[in-house]
Design a protein around this motif. Structure first.
Motif, PDB file in Angstrom:
ATOM      1  N   GLN A 114      27.085  48.206  23.404  1.00 37.37           N
ATOM      2  CA  GLN A 114      26.060  48.687  23.225  1.00 37.37           C
ATOM      3  C   GLN A 114      24.801  48.100  21.847  1.00 37.37           C
ATOM      4  O   GLN A 114      26.155  47.338  20.995  1.00 37.37           O
ATOM      5  N   GLU A 115      23.818  47.264  21.871  1.00 37.08           N
ATOM      6  CA  GLU A 115      24.029  46.768  20.320  1.00 37.08           C
ATOM      7  C   GLU A 115      21.950  47.430  20.091  1.00 37.08           C
ATOM      8  O   GLU A 115      21.272  46.842  21.800  1.00 37.08           O
ATOM      9  N   ASP A 116      21.461  48.438  19.758  1.00 38.11           N
ATOM     10  CA  ASP A 116      20.759  48.860  19.535  1.00 38.11           C
ATOM     11  C   ASP A 116      19.812  49.574  18.746  1.00 38.11           C
ATOM     12  O   ASP A 116      20.976  49.391  17.847  1.00 38.11           O
ATOM     13  N   GLN A 117      18.779  50.510  18.540  1.00 38.78           N
ATOM     14  CA  GLN A 117      18.276  51.564  17.684  1.00 38.78           C
ATOM     15  C   GLN A 117      19.661  51.860  17.195  1.00 38.78           C
ATOM     16  O   GLN A 117      19.449  53.220  16.160  1.00 38.78           O
ATOM     17  N   ASN A 118      19.857  52.776  18.084  1.00 46.54           N
ATOM     18  CA  ASN A 118      20.890  54.286  18.352  1.00 46.54           C
ATOM     19  C   ASN A 118      22.422  53.660  17.253  1.00 46.54           C
ATOM     20  O   ASN A 118      23.181  54.341  17.420  1.00 46.54           O
ATOM     21  N   GLY A 119      22.670  52.658  17.801  1.00 45.65           N
ATOM     22  CA  GLY A 119      23.813  51.772  17.093  1.00 45.65           C
ATOM     23  C   GLY A 119      24.363  50.690  17.764  1.00 45.65           C
ATOM     24  O   GLY A 119      24.291  50.033  19.066  1.00 45.65           O
ATOM     25  N   ILE A 120      25.686  50.429  17.296  1.00 43.37           N
ATOM     26  CA  ILE A 120      26.649  49.529  17.944  1.00 43.37           C
ATOM     27  C   ILE A 120      28.033  50.117  18.863  1.00 43.37           C
ATOM     28  O   ILE A 120      28.309  51.033  18.030  1.00 43.37           O
ATOM     29  N   GLU A 121      28.277  49.077  19.499  1.00 40.36           N
ATOM     30  CA  GLU A 121      29.384  49.927  20.125  1.00 40.36           C
ATOM     31  C   GLU A 121      30.003  48.160  21.168  1.00 40.36           C
ATOM     32  O   GLU A 121      29.950  47.393  21.771  1.00 40.36           O
ATOM     33  N   GLY A 122      31.287  48.158  20.325  1.00 40.91           N
ATOM     34  CA  GLY A 122      32.274  47.051  21.080  1.00 40.91           C
ATOM     35  C   GLY A 122      33.704  47.035  21.311  1.00 40.91           C
ATOM     36  O   GLY A 122      34.558  48.083  20.296  1.00 40.91           O
ATOM     37  N   ALA A 123      34.297  46.503  22.499  1.00 45.52           N
ATOM     38  CA  ALA A 123      35.854  47.269  23.161  1.00 45.52           C
ATOM     39  C   ALA A 123      36.422  45.327  22.386  1.00 45.52           C
ATOM     40  O   ALA A 123      35.691  44.241  22.856  1.00 45.52           O
ATOM     41  N   ILE A 168      36.462  52.730   3.538  1.00 47.07           N
ATOM     42  CA  ILE A 168      37.542  53.279   4.836  1.00 47.07           C
ATOM     43  C   ILE A 168      38.238  54.128   4.540  1.00 47.07           C
ATOM     44  O   ILE A 168      39.442  53.393   3.203  1.00 47.07           O
ATOM     45  N   ARG A 169      38.673  54.620   5.532  1.00 45.79           N
ATOM     46  CA  ARG A 169      39.909  55.725   5.495  1.00 45.79           C
ATOM     47  C   ARG A 169      40.391  55.400   6.590  1.00 45.79           C
ATOM     48  O   ARG A 169      40.002  55.403   7.774  1.00 45.79           O
ATOM     49  N   TYR A 170      41.401  54.904   6.696  1.00 47.66           N
ATOM     50  CA  TYR A 170      42.725  54.559   7.850  1.00 47.66           C
ATOM     51  C   TYR A 170      43.361  56.303   8.125  1.00 47.66           C
ATOM     52  O   TYR A 170      44.480  56.522   7.090  1.00 47.66           O
ATOM     53  N   LEU A 171      43.094  56.325   9.158  1.00 45.41           N
ATOM     54  CA  LEU A 171      43.307  57.456   9.781  1.00 45.41           C
ATOM     55  C   LEU A 171      45.061  57.818  10.324  1.00 45.41           C
ATOM     56  O   LEU A 171      44.982  58.417  10.588  1.00 45.41           O
ATOM     57  N   ALA A 172      44.759  56.510  11.850  1.00 47.90           N
ATOM     58  CA  ALA A 172      45.784  56.180  12.280  1.00 47.90           C
ATOM     59  C   ALA A 172      46.358  55.003  12.790  1.00 47.90           C
ATOM     60  O   ALA A 172      45.616  54.115  11.930  1.00 47.90           O
ATOM     61  N   ALA A 173      47.116  54.662  13.074  1.00 52.33           N
ATOM     62  CA  ALA A 173      47.540  53.302  13.221  1.00 52.33           C
ATOM     63  C   ALA A 173      46.915  52.686  14.656  1.00 52.33           C
ATOM     64  O   ALA A 173      46.750  53.067  15.106  1.00 52.33           O
ATOM     65  N   THR A 174      46.056  51.507  14.307  1.00 57.72           N
ATOM     66  CA  THR A 174      45.291  50.324  15.298  1.00 57.72           C
ATOM     67  C   THR A 174      46.769  50.262  16.141  1.00 57.72           C
ATOM     68  O   THR A 174      46.602  49.129  15.209  1.00 57.72           O
ATOM     69  N   PRO A 175      47.012  49.502  17.286  1.00 57.38           N
ATOM     70  CA  PRO A 175      47.552  48.820  17.939  1.00 57.38           C
ATOM     71  C   PRO A 175      47.270  48.314  17.992  1.00 57.38           C
ATOM     72  O   PRO A 175      45.571  47.465  18.153  1.00 57.38           O
ATOM     73  N   ILE A 176      47.694  46.393  17.355  1.00 51.96           N
ATOM     74  CA  ILE A 176      47.379  45.484  17.979  1.00 51.96           C
ATOM     75  C   ILE A 176      47.697  45.320  20.139  1.00 51.96           C
ATOM     76  O   ILE A 176      49.104  45.924  20.751  1.00 51.96           O
ATOM     77  N   GLU A 177      47.328  44.504  21.011  1.00 48.58           N
ATOM     78  CA  GLU A 177      46.951  44.204  22.191  1.00 48.58           C
ATOM     79  C   GLU A 177      47.206  44.536  22.719  1.00 48.58           C
ATOM     80  O   GLU A 177      47.982  45.448  24.423  1.00 48.58           O
ATOM     81  N   ASP A 178      46.110  46.186  23.133  1.00 50.58           N
ATOM     82  CA  ASP A 178      45.901  47.364  23.452  1.00 50.58           C
ATOM     83  C   ASP A 178      43.746  47.295  22.862  1.00 50.58           C
ATOM     84  O   ASP A 178      43.756  46.613  21.461  1.00 50.58           O
ATOM     85  N   THR A 179      43.159  47.635  23.890  1.00 50.27           N
ATOM     86  CA  THR A 179      41.463  48.196  23.988  1.00 50.27           C
ATOM     87  C   THR A 179      41.798  48.828  22.957  1.00 50.27           C
ATOM     88  O   THR A 179      41.924  50.109  23.057  1.00 50.27           O
ATOM     89  N   ILE A 180      40.347  48.950  21.771  1.00 54.54           N
ATOM     90  CA  ILE A 180      39.748  49.685  20.871  1.00 54.54           C
ATOM     91  C   ILE A 180      38.690  49.094  20.929  1.00 54.54           C
ATOM     92  O   ILE A 180      37.595  48.258  21.394  1.00 54.54           O
ATOM     93  N   HIS A 181      38.108  50.253  20.262  1.00 54.14           N
ATOM     94  CA  HIS A 181      36.861  50.147  20.274  1.00 54.14           C
ATOM     95  C   HIS A 181      35.743  50.349  18.881  1.00 54.14           C
ATOM     96  O   HIS A 181      37.116  50.913  18.358  1.00 54.14           O
TER      97      HIS A 181
END
Length: 221
Positions: A114-123, A168-181
């Motif tokens: 998503q890339e528009d005036q409502n915001g963006i999202e990337g995987a 920035i607040r780190y809330l939980a672990a962000t995994p490597i080698e898996d899809t994140i958004h």
């Protein structure tokens, strides 16, 4: 027929819609090969002879490439702000972006959903070269990613600005080698200050939140 030219508020649209210049097709191939090589070699097992042979081949390639001249991106940036940037200029500014730039071999590659005036999202998926604690993305890499994602929300909304603050607040672990958004959106503006928020999600779990203030250049404010 005169060549198309673009101004600052046409940057993202031009980059998304104009044909990729022939030289950038090859630059992207080089970058993709370098990224694949980095992913395959980091922490790779091998005996001393194998490692030595790989090192010899890579050092030979470096010697072959030498030190080619580089284009100064500031010229393209100046042309953009006068409305005279060409397609080639646009790609020289955008294709080397440190997050998602297809011609930048260190850039995490992002599929922008998503890339528009409502915001963006990337995987995206981050490999071992971006690891901090075992199995987790390094916190500095996360900050790098979010700075770029929140900035992209400005471009998607046809606004320009530079990072003033980023919290920035780190809330939980962000995994490597898996899809994140990664997601981001503009929440308001006061004069030259543009307020942006965003974060990173792994599935339904938000692992990082971010908020910041971007500053519109005085020449545009």
């Amino acid at each position: 027929m005169s060549e198309k030219t673009f101004g600052p508020f046409e940057l993202q649209k031009a980059y998304n819609n104009e044909p990729v210049p022939a030289d950038f097709v090859e630059r992207r191939r080089i970058s993709a090969a370098m990224q694949t090589l980095a992913e395959r070699l980091i922490r790779a097992e091998g005996d001393i002879d194998t490692l030595s042979a790989w090192a010899d081949q890579l050092e030979a390639l470096v010697a072959t490439v030498g030190e080619p001249a580089r284009r100064d991106p500031r010229a393209a940036n100046r042309k953009l702000f006068t409305g005279s940037a060409t397609t080639e200029d646009i790609f020289h500014m955008m294709d080397y972006d440190p997050v998602g730039g297809p011609s930048n071999p260190i850039a995490p590659q992002v599929e922008w959903l998503q890339e528009d005036q409502n915001g963006i999202e990337g995987a995206l998926s981050l490999g071992l070269q971006y690891q901090g604690p075992p199995g987790r993305v390094h916190g500095g890499v996360i900050a790098w990613l979010l700075d770029a994602a929140l900035s992209r929300a400005l471009h998607a909304a046809f606004r320009l600005g530079v990072t003033g603050t980023l919290n920035i607040r780190y809330l939980a672990a962000t995994p490597i080698e898996d899809t994140i958004h990664c997601r981001a959106r503009i929440t308001g503006q006061e004069g030259r200050k543009i307020f942006v928020e965003g974060g990173i999600w792994h599935g339904d779990t938000q692992t990082v939140s971010a908020e910041g203030i971007w500053l519109t250049p005085k020449s545009l404010g």
